[in-house]
Design an enzyme around this catalytic site. Structure first.
Site, PDB file in Angstrom:
ATOM      1  N   LYS A 182     -26.895 -25.210 -31.819  1.00  0.00           N
ATOM      2  CA  LYS A 182     -27.069 -25.939 -29.998  1.00  0.00           C
ATOM      3  C   LYS A 182     -28.826 -25.521 -29.898  1.00  0.00           C
ATOM      4  O   LYS A 182     -29.656 -24.052 -30.047  1.00  0.00           O
ATOM      5  CB  LYS A 182     -26.586 -25.056 -29.032  1.00  0.00           C
ATOM      6  N   ARG A 203     -17.988 -17.220 -18.662  1.00  0.00           N
ATOM      7  CA  ARG A 203     -19.144 -16.644 -17.634  1.00  0.00           C
ATOM      8  C   ARG A 203     -18.545 -16.426 -16.371  1.00  0.00           C
ATOM      9  O   ARG A 203     -19.392 -16.030 -15.393  1.00  0.00           O
ATOM     10  CB  ARG A 203     -20.023 -17.800 -16.948  1.00  0.00           C
ATOM     11  N   GLU A 214     -16.093 -27.386 -23.153  1.00  0.00           N
ATOM     12  CA  GLU A 214     -16.608 -26.189 -23.521  1.00  0.00           C
ATOM     13  C   GLU A 214     -16.603 -25.419 -22.630  1.00  0.00           C
ATOM     14  O   GLU A 214     -17.248 -25.447 -21.192  1.00  0.00           O
ATOM     15  CB  GLU A 214     -18.332 -26.127 -24.566  1.00  0.00           C
TER      16      GLU A 214
END
Length: 214
Positions: free
Chosen positions: A134, A51, A47
């Site tokens: 998640k 950011r 993943e």
């Protein structure tokens, strides 16, 4: 909510992988050697979080490597969903549950894994047609005990706990039948990348993969 747009489950793209490196990549130039290190360590998915300014380029470079199923993380808007998919993301991960993000993923036919921290958020995700979420941030929320408490009223729900997890926690999480995979930032931190310590990334990844299959 997503009538006419069934949402594929993430298990279809994770293909049995039980450890998901969660990556914050400072520079796209780091993507190719990072992909090599992860694949050499036995990783099959990763993943890439949205950011950093280079996140899209890094995701594209890692997806082009061919040895990894690469998804986009920290996806907060439908626009980011579109950019992630254009860059080669095979799945989308969000820190929380956002109906517009889930709907856009459904329209594009891409698996989405929203973050949940409460039973209310989990119920919203299930109502949207999802079966995998998640748990985030897993350890600060209470770790495995919280996961089990959330899983109990919702049989069949699968979790990918992420956030604050370390190598020492891995086996216990993976032993829980509701856990599909575990997301980990410890495998390849920005500090590792800044130092160019790809051998350490390979070692940590190999160690985690070995624990996940033992």
């Amino acid at each position: 909510m997503n009538a006419g747009h069934p949402i594929p489950g993430p298990a279809s793209v994770l293909a049995g992988a039980r450890v998901m490196p969660v990556l914050t990549i400072p520079s796209a130039t780091m993507a190719a050697p990072l992909a090599e290190a992860l694949v050499a360590g036995g990783a099959r998915c990763a993943e890439v979080t949205f950011r950093t300014p280079d996140a899209e380029q890094a995701l594209e470079a890692m997806a082009a490597h061919g040895g990894l199923t690469v998804g986009a993380g920290t996806v907060l808007t439908p626009g980011q969903v579109e950019r992630a998919v254009a860059a080669g993301a095979r799945f989308v991960v969000s820190p929380g549950f956002d109906e517009q993000v889930v709907s856009r993923c459904a329209e594009l036919g891409i698996p989405v894994i929203p973050g949940v921290a409460t039973a209310t958020e989990l119920m919203r995700a299930l109502r949207a047609g999802l079966d995998t979420v998640k748990l985030f941030p897993a350890e600060p929320l209470g770790g495995l005990s919280t996961l089990r408490a959330l899983a109990a009223p919702f049989p069949g729900t699968r979790f990918i706990p992420t956030g604050g997890i370390r190598a020492a926690h891995l086996a216990a999480y993976l032993a829980d039948p509701s856990v599909l995979a575990v997301g980990g930032t410890w495998l390849a931190t920005p500090a590792h990348l800044e130092r160019g310590d790809y051998e350490e990334i390979r070692r940590l990844t190999a160690e985690a993969v070995a624990r996940s299959t033992s």
